[in-house]
Design an enzyme around this catalytic site. Structure first.
Site, short mmCIF file in Angstrom:
data_model
loop_
_atom_site.label_atom_id
_atom_site.label_comp_id
_atom_site.label_asym_id
_atom_site.label_seq_id
_atom_site.Cartn_x
_atom_site.Cartn_y
_atom_site.Cartn_z
N ASP A 34 14.03 28.67 37.61
CA ASP A 34 14.84 28.72 38.83
C ASP A 34 15.53 27.37 38.97
O ASP A 34 14.89 26.33 38.78
CB ASP A 34 13.92 28.97 40.05
CG ASP A 34 14.69 29.45 41.27
OD1 ASP A 34 15.66 28.76 41.66
OD2 ASP A 34 14.35 30.50 41.81
N ALA A 120 17.55 42.81 38.39
CA ALA A 120 17.77 43.05 39.81
C ALA A 120 19.25 43.12 40.12
O ALA A 120 19.95 42.11 40.14
CB ALA A 120 17.12 41.93 40.63
N TYR A 152 31.16 39.91 43.87
CA TYR A 152 29.71 40.01 43.73
C TYR A 152 29.34 41.36 43.13
O TYR A 152 28.60 41.45 42.14
CB TYR A 152 29.06 39.83 45.11
CG TYR A 152 27.57 39.86 45.08
CD1 TYR A 152 26.85 38.86 44.45
CD2 TYR A 152 26.86 40.90 45.67
CE1 TYR A 152 25.46 38.89 44.41
CE2 TYR A 152 25.48 40.94 45.64
CZ TYR A 152 24.79 39.94 45.01
OH TYR A 152 23.42 39.97 44.97
N LYS A 156 27.82 41.92 39.32
CA LYS A 156 26.52 42.59 39.15
C LYS A 156 26.67 43.89 38.36
O LYS A 156 25.80 44.25 37.57
CB LYS A 156 25.90 42.89 40.53
CG LYS A 156 25.27 41.68 41.18
CD LYS A 156 24.02 41.29 40.42
CE LYS A 156 23.11 40.41 41.22
NZ LYS A 156 21.84 40.14 40.53
#
Ligand code: UDP
Length: 323
Positions: A34, A120, A152, A156
C-alpha cells in the site's frame, strides 16, 4: 495443513484493513502492499505488531519485491485503487494512472506465477443506467470523456478487461467483484463519501449537506458483510473467471439517509440541499440509482449482505473518529 499466504494490495485502506484483520484472525500470513496515499497505516493499528503481517509501503507497480511476493503467495486480493468521487473529479490523471498501472503490474505478476487473484472493481462501471437493479451481464452506460467522473468507471472497466484477458489467455484464476457503496468504521469522508460525512456532521450538530434534490438512491453495504463475501469467494473455485456484484439491496434516497442518520444518532442537525455544481464541478453527472442484483453472488457462496441500515449507522458512528 500449510499456512495460507495472502497478498492484499491496498491493505491499509478502508476495506483492505478489515480484510487483513479477518485473514490474520483465520491464521493466514498476510503481506500488504500500500502506498498509503489514501489509505493509512493507522488503519492497521489493531494488527500492526501481528507476527504474520508484513507491510510494504510502496506503489504496487514500483514495489521491487512484487515478483517475489507474488511467487510465494497462494491468493491475491487486489484492492489498491484511486478512491472517492471527489478525488476522481479533481485528480483525473492520478485516478487513471493508478487504476491502470497498478492493475497491469499485479496481473502480470499473478499470471507469471499462476497466483489466483480477486480484483476489486466498482458499481461505477454500470454508469448512468437507471435500471431498477444491475446484473453482472448488463450493458454499461457510461458518460462522455469530458466529464471527468467517468474516467474512474472506464479505467476500472479496462482493468476488468485486462483481468479477464489474463484468465482467457493464460488460464489465470481471476475473480472480479463490483462493490456497491461499502460503508463502515475507518471510511473517511475526505474523498467525498456520504455516510462518514453525514455521521460527522450529525455528531457535531452541523447541517447534513445533501447534493442535488437528494432523490438519488444508493444501497449501503456494511464492510463486514463485504469481507464475508470476499473470503467466501476466495475459497470458491467456481468463482474463477466470473464477475460478481457485492452490495446490499436495501435502497434509500440520500435524503432518507440524512434523515435516518439524524434520527438514529438523536442529532439536532438540519438538512441542507446543495446544488451539484457547487458540490462538485459544472456538468457533474450523478448516478440516480444504484442497486445490485446479488443472485449470482448468493448462488456461488450462499451469502447475501444483510446488515440493516440503522445498525450500519450505529456501528459506524460508534467507531468514527472525527475527520
Ligand atoms: N453526497 C451527498 N453529500 C455528501 C457526499 C455525497 O449528498 O456530502 C451524495 C452524492 O452526490 C451521491 C451519494 O451521496 O449521490 C453517494 O455519494 P458517495 O460519494 O458516497 O458514493 P457514490 O457517488 O460513489 O455512490
Amino acid at each position: 495443513m500449510n499456512q495460507r499466504r495472502i497478498l492484499v494490495t491496498g491493505g491499509a485502506g478502508f476495506i483492505g484493513s478489515h480484510l487483513v484483520e479477518r485473514l490474520l484472525s483465520s491464521g493466514c500470513h498476510v503481506t500488504v502492499i500500500d502506498d498509503c496515499s489514501t489509505g493509512s497505516i493507522d488503519n492497521l493499528k489493531n494488527v500492526r505488531s501481528h507476527p504474520e503481517l508484513r507491510v510494504v509501503q510502496a506503489r504496487v507497480s514500483q514495489c521491487p519485491d512484487l515478483d517475489a511476493i507474488v511467487r510465494d503467495c497462494d491468493f491475491i486480493y487486489h484492492l489498491a485503487a484511486a478512491v472517492g468521487v471527489e478525488l476522481v473529479v479533481h485528480s483525473p490523471i492520478r485516478t487513471i494512472q493508478t487504476n491502470l498501472r497498478e492493475t497491469e503490474a499485479v496481473m502480470e505478476a499473478a499470471a507469471k506465477h499462476n497466483a489466483p487473484i480477486l480484483f476489486a472493481s466498482t458499481s461505477e462501471v454500470y454508469g448512468k443506467s437507471q435500471q431498477p437493479g444491475f446484473a453482472e451481464t448488463d450493458d454499461l452506460l457510461i458518460g462522455p470523456p469530458h466529464l471527468g467522473r467517468w474516467s474512474y468507471a472506464c479505467s476500472k472497466l479496462m482493468d476488468e478487461f485486462i483481468a479477464l484477458a489474463h484468465a482467457k489467455e493464460s488460464g489465470l484464476g481471476v475473480t472480479i467483484v463490483r462493490f456497491f457503496n461499502t460503508v463502515g468504521p475507518r471510511q473517511t469522508g475526505r474523498y467525498g463519501m456520504v455516510l462518514p460525512r453525514f455521521i460527522a456532521a450529525a455528531q457535531a450538530g452541523l447541517p447534513l449537506k445533501v447534493y442535488g434534490d437528494g432523490l438519488q438512491t444508493r444501497c449501503f453495504c456494511y464492510v463486514q458483510d463485504t469481507i464475508e463475501a470476499l473470503t467466501r469467494l476466495e475459497s470458491c473455485p467456481g468463482a474463477r473467471g466470473e464477475v460478481f456484484n457485492i452490495g446490499s439491496t436495501e435502497e434509500v434516497t440520500i435524503l432518507q439517509l440524512a434523515e435516518r442518520v439524524i434520527e438514529t444518532l438523536n442529532s439536532d442537525s438540519s438538512i441542507e440541499l446543495v446544488p451539484y455544481n457547487e458540490a462538485y464541478s459544472i456538468g457533474f453527472e450523478d448516478m440516480l440509482r444504484r442497486k445490485p442484483i446479488v443472485d449470482k453472488l448468493h448462488g456461488a457462496i450462499q451469502f447475501r449482505p444483510s446488515t440493516p441500515l440503522r445498525e450500519i449507522i450505529q456501528l459506524t458512528a460508534a467507531a468514527l473518529p472525527p475527520d
